[in-house]
Structures are given as structure tokens and as C-alpha cells.
Motif scaffolding. Structure first.
Motif, mmCIF file in Angstrom:
data_model
loop_
_atom_site.group_PDB
_atom_site.id
_atom_site.type_symbol
_atom_site.label_atom_id
_atom_site.label_comp_id
_atom_site.label_asym_id
_atom_site.label_seq_id
_atom_site.Cartn_x
_atom_site.Cartn_y
_atom_site.Cartn_z
ATOM 1 N N GLY A 111 0.812 -1.212 0.000
ATOM 2 C CA GLY A 111 0.000 0.000 0.000
ATOM 3 C C GLY A 111 0.843 1.257 0.000
ATOM 4 O O GLY A 111 2.031 1.238 0.332
ATOM 5 N N SER A 112 0.213 2.354 -0.395
ATOM 6 C CA SER A 112 0.911 3.630 -0.443
ATOM 7 C C SER A 112 -0.101 4.758 -0.344
ATOM 8 O O SER A 112 -1.312 4.537 -0.396
ATOM 9 C CB SER A 112 1.735 3.755 -1.732
ATOM 10 N N GLY A 113 0.407 5.976 -0.217
ATOM 11 C CA GLY A 113 -0.475 7.133 -0.155
ATOM 12 C C GLY A 113 0.307 8.404 -0.405
ATOM 13 O O GLY A 113 1.541 8.410 -0.405
ATOM 14 N N ARG A 114 -0.423 9.494 -0.645
ATOM 15 C CA ARG A 114 0.171 10.812 -0.826
ATOM 16 C C ARG A 114 -0.472 11.778 0.163
ATOM 17 O O ARG A 114 -1.669 11.680 0.451
ATOM 18 C CB ARG A 114 -0.024 11.318 -2.257
ATOM 19 N N VAL A 115 0.348 12.697 0.653
ATOM 20 C CA VAL A 115 -0.114 13.644 1.669
ATOM 21 C C VAL A 115 0.411 15.027 1.321
ATOM 22 O O VAL A 115 1.597 15.189 1.011
ATOM 23 C CB VAL A 115 0.388 13.243 3.078
ATOM 24 N N ALA A 116 -0.450 16.028 1.384
ATOM 25 C CA ALA A 116 -0.017 17.414 1.207
ATOM 26 C C ALA A 116 0.680 17.886 2.475
ATOM 27 O O ALA A 116 0.115 17.805 3.569
ATOM 28 C CB ALA A 116 -1.217 18.304 0.900
ATOM 29 N N CYS A 117 1.904 18.358 2.324
ATOM 30 C CA CYS A 117 2.691 18.873 3.446
ATOM 31 C C CYS A 117 3.275 20.238 3.050
ATOM 32 O O CYS A 117 4.451 20.339 2.683
ATOM 33 C CB CYS A 117 3.822 17.924 3.825
#
Length: 285
Positions: free
Chosen positions: A215-221
Motif C-alpha cells: 500500500g501507499s499514499g500521498r499527503v499534502a505537506c
């Protein structure tokens, strides 16, 4: 930009610049480290970190991610092998005076290798995190595989291991600043040069470490600063500009960094750079 946020222990040509490492660690703790809070929160929420979690944080820095996990009830152990000054600050956060009401049980901090993170009485860890993002400098994953290899035997079978990295450069405003650092440090683009993050960077590191991606994901930082001075101090605290300082001088680096930040300065004087970071969840086998 951990590092730091790229790994600030990356080798480069020439002697290390003369800096106040204590002040730099404080700038990291007070200015820069919080930029990755959305990443920490997203991972902890997805993996349901709580009282049953036994977390091993690799490259724990000054301990903010550990503190957030501990506030959810997790037992936490942090390993920091590159900055004893940051680890001092982590101890202040997580291991204050034992008589203080802030004292936290089930917390351990280790400098050096993850081999010091367990003994015969330590239960196996259920989660490993390596939150220092990779993927913006050539070679910035060096040493991570070794670190993971020493940590995974300390976990329960099938435990998640989280790796973090920079998102695509077109989604990371800070990429333009990173290119300035690389240009000043190494105009011939040798081993410390900036490079765009590749789609499979994290998966490749996980597979080389014998882990199974799951699994993976993207996050606004976004990176937000009160003013240009705070932005310069925060970015310098990552160690990313050390090679540039060695190749030129501190005054020149400060000047060019401030100029590179100009497009991101808002009318009220604050600095705002949208970024996206990516994470991969892999499993021990």
C-alpha cells in the motif's frame, strides 16, 4: 528536507562547514520538523496507531513523530544515528525529569544503531517508521537499507514498515529551492546532486530490504514560515545546504536561498510552499 528534510549525514566533498549544531537542531525542532505533521497523522490514522502499538522510529530526530504516537497511547522507541543534538531535544520532549507529570512510560531513545533498541525483555515491535523523506538527492537512500535490515528482525511477522519520500517535483514547490542548493554545491552534478523523485523509489528500497510492499499514499505537506528569515533557518536546519556552504560560504548561501524563496513570499511577509509527500507501507516477511 529528514536528509531533511533529506538525510543530513550524506557524504560530500570537502570538510564539513562550521555551524552551531545545537542551534541548528533547535531550528529543526522549532521550525522545520512540524512541516511533516500531516504525513505523520495520515500514517498513524491509516494504521490505527494506539495503545496496542509498539513503534520503532528510525531517524527519529527531535522526536515529534514519536511524541504524536505516544499521545495516541503507543509505546515508542526512537533511533537517531546522525544528530546527537536532535536526540537531546527528543529526550527533553519524551523523557523529562522522571518525577515530572510529563514523564512518559514505555519510551526509549537510542543513539546509533537499532541494535540498542531491544533486549531480551523487549516485546517485538508492531510498526517501524522511517519518516525522513528520500527521493530528492542522488544517493539519499544510502544507508537506509542497512538500517531497515537491522530493525526488521526486532518486529513481529508481517509488521508494517513505513517509508517516506518526496512527491513529483511538479507537486513540490520546494524543488526549485533544492535545485539551488545542488547547483551551488556541485555544478558538475556529482553524487550529491538534486534529482526528481522517481515513482518507484520507495518500493525499490523496500524490496532491497526484503520487505513486501502493501500500500501507499500521498499527503499534502506545505512548508509555511512566518518570514523569509525563518524559512532560511528552517531549510538550513535540514543539512541540505551544508555542501553548498562548504563550496562557497554561509553569506552567499543565505543570499541565494532568500532569493530562491522570493516567489513564495506572500503579501503579509509569510512564505508558503505547497508540497506533496508520498509514503509506502511494506510488510516484514
Amino acid at each position: 528536507m529528514t536528509p531533511t528534510l533529506v538525510r543530513h549525514y550524506l557524504p560530500h566533498a570537502g570538510p564539513a562547514p562550521r555551524v552551531d549544531l545545537g542551534a541548528r537542531a533547535r531550528d529543526w525542532s522549532e521550525i522545520q520538523e512540524r512541516m511533516l505533521v500531516p504525513l505523520y497523522e495520515a500514517v498513524y490514522e491509516r494504521l490505527e496507531v494506539g495503545p496496542g502499538t509498539r513503534l520503532l522510529g528510525l531517524g527519529c530526530g527531535s522526536g515529534l513523530a514519536l511524541l504524536m504516537a505516544a499521545s495516541r497511547g503507543a509505546s515508542v522507541t526512537g533511533v537517531e544515528r546522525s544528530s546527537p543534538e536532535r536526540l537531546v531535544l527528543a529526550r527533553e520532549r519524551l523523557l523529562p525529569d522522571p518525577w515530572s507529570p510529563r514523564a512518559r512510560a514505555h519510551t526509549r531513545l537510542v543513539y546509533g544503531s537499532s541494535r540498542g533498541a531491544a533486549d531480551a525483555e523487549t516485546p517485538a515491535y508492531t510498526l517501524v517508521t522511517a519518516f525522513e523523506p528520500i527521493g530528492c538527492l542522488a544517493g539519499d537512500a544510502e544507508g537506509l537499507g542497512e538500517l531497515l535490515a537491522s530493525a526488521t528482525p526486532l518486529t513481529e511477522h508481517g509488521s508494517p514498515v513505513v517509508l517516506a519520500g518526496w512527491g513529483p517535483p511538479e507537486r513540490c514547490a520546494t524543488s526549485s529551492v533544492l535545485r539551488v542548493a545542488a547547483r551551488m554545491a556541485d555544478p558538475l552534478r556529482s553524487a550529491g546532486s538534486w534529482r526528481p523523485a522517481l515513482r518507484d523509489d520507495l518500493e525499490e528500497v523496500a524490496q532491497r530490504a526484503g520487505l513486501r510492499p502493501d500500500g501507499s499514499g500521498r499527503v499534502a505537506c506545505p512548508f509555511g514560515y512566518a518570514d523569509v528569515d525563518s524559512a532560511v533557518r528552517g531549510l538550513l536546519s535540514t543539512g541540505l545546504f551544508d555542501a553548498a556552504i562548504t563550496a562557497t560560504d554561509q553569506v552567499q548561501v543565505d543570499k541565494e536561498l532568500a532569493e530562491a524563496l522570493h516567489p513564495y513570499r506572500r503579501q503579509d511577509g509569510t512564505v508558503w510552499m505547497p508540497n506533496v509527500f508520498r509514503y509506502v507501507i511494506a510488510r516484514t516477511t
